[in-house]
Design an enzyme around this catalytic site. Structure first.
Site, PDB file in Angstrom:
ATOM      1  N   SER A  53       0.845  -1.200   0.000  1.00 10.86           N
ATOM      2  CA  SER A  53       0.000   0.000   0.000  1.00 10.86           C
ATOM      3  C   SER A  53       0.880   1.250   0.000  1.00 10.86           C
ATOM      4  CB  SER A  53      -0.939   0.002   1.206  1.00 10.86           C
ATOM      5  OG  SER A  53      -0.231  -0.260   2.405  1.00 10.86           O
ATOM      6  N   GLU A 190      -8.911  -9.993   3.775  1.00 11.23           N
ATOM      7  CA  GLU A 190      -9.317  -8.617   3.473  1.00 11.23           C
ATOM      8  C   GLU A 190     -10.702  -8.573   2.847  1.00 11.23           C
ATOM      9  OE1 GLU A 190      -6.311  -6.268   1.538  1.00 11.23           O
ATOM     10  OE2 GLU A 190      -7.699  -4.624   1.120  1.00 11.23           O
TER      11      GLU A 190
HETATM   12  O1  KIV Z   1      -0.454  -3.404   1.699  1.00  6.45           O
HETATM   13  C1  KIV Z   1      -1.174  -3.353   2.712  1.00  6.45           C
HETATM   14  O2  KIV Z   1      -1.252  -2.329   3.414  1.00  6.45           O
HETATM   15  C2  KIV Z   1      -1.936  -4.550   3.062  1.00  6.45           C
HETATM   16  C3  KIV Z   1      -2.951  -4.416   4.154  1.00  6.45           C
HETATM   17  C4  KIV Z   1      -4.152  -3.737   3.651  1.00  6.45           C
HETATM   18  C5  KIV Z   1      -3.269  -5.731   4.762  1.00  6.45           C
HETATM   19  O3  KIV Z   1      -1.747  -5.579   2.476  1.00  6.45           O
END
Ligand code: KIV
Length: 272
Positions: A53, A190
């Site tokens: 992310s 998720e």
């Molecule tokens: O990349 C991320 O932040 C994630 C979370 C949403 C679990 O995979």
């Protein structure tokens, strides 16, 4: 339900399995840089995820797909330098493990060796079976990720709730069992129905960490910038905002600008 809360000087993959057995919920947040990781770790969060992310939050991309392995290693190294207690898990980015298991292992080894991280996270179930097994055989702990897997966004088409239909729910249950059997130490679920997530959590011995998966799982994860209210355009139902930092930071920046322009900053005490 009686909750035993043990003190963990250092959280390990074993501590997480122990927490599940003890009915102690696991807290997990993301971090991508030294300063944020220091605060998150200091607050006693059990697991810090250097998530892909970062592609959205740090680099401003629309999806998680563009972030590279080198960029993930840069973020991971910065986080590792700050952390004393939490278990630090790093996402293997899109393109670094899907093509073949040898490449997956090479990517995982680079992350562990060059950043000093404690574990890696991969998206997917049986379809990445050989990669998961190869990484685990090399002694690298693996966290799974099922349900809404953002690296497959162009296959899904939208970020809506996954596994609402029987067929996808059955596949998810089988994948969770497979990841447990393969030796993963935990799984992120998720954006799936809470009832299904609870069922999965009850059916496996490894911890299930949810994001938009209800309260019947073994722990929760959020993207730190979202829960701090820095990303104010993002409003999914599962997100609880603990601060409104967007507004607070905006006010501080406006005040600073005003003080500089009016000559009010710096004052006599703020100079040499
Ligand atoms: O990349 C991320 O932040 C994630 C979370 C949403 C679990 O995979």
């Amino acid at each position: 339900m009686s909750v035993v809360k043990k003190e963990y000087k250092r959280v390990t993959v074993k501590s997480l399995v122990e927490m599940k057995k003890d009915n102690e919920k696991i807290s997990m947040l993301t971090a991508y840089d030294f300063t944020m990781a220091k605060i998150v770790d200091g607050a006693g969060i059990d697991v810090i995820l250097v998530g892909d992310s970062a592609s959205n939050v740090m680099a401003g991309h629309e999806t998680t797909l563009p972030i590279t392995l080198d960029q993930m290693i840069y973020h991971a190294s910065s986080v590792i330098r700050a952390v004393q207690r939490a278990l630090v898990v790093i996402d293997l980015p899109f393109g670094s493990y899907q093509s073949d298991p040898k490449e997956a292992l090479r990517s995982a080894i680079r992350i562990m060796k060059e950043s000093g991280a404690h574990a890696v996270k991969l998206e997917g179930g049986k379809e990445i079976k050989e990669s998961v097994k190869r990484i685990l055989h090399a002694g690298i702990p693996v966290m799974g990720h099922l349900g809404l897997t953002p690296q497959s966004i162009y296959k899904f088409g939208t970020y809506t709730v996954r596994a609402k239909e029987e067929e996808e729910a059955e596949k998810l249950k089988e994948d969770a069992k497979f990841l447990e059997k393969a030796g993963c130490f935990a799984i992120v679920l998720e954006k799936i129905p809470a009832k299904l997530a609870t069922e999965v959590a009850e059916s496996v011995s490894i911890p299930i960490i949810g994001i938009g998966a209800g309260n019947g799982v073994d722990g929760q994860v959020l993207v730190t910038h979202d829960m701090l209210g820095m990303t104010h355009e993002f409003h999914p139902r599962f997100l609880r905002r603990y601060l409104n930092l967007y507004e607070e930071m905006n006010n501080a920046f406006e005040q600073y600008s005003e003080d500089v322009k009016s000559g009010e900053f710096p004052n006599d005490e703020e100079q040499y």
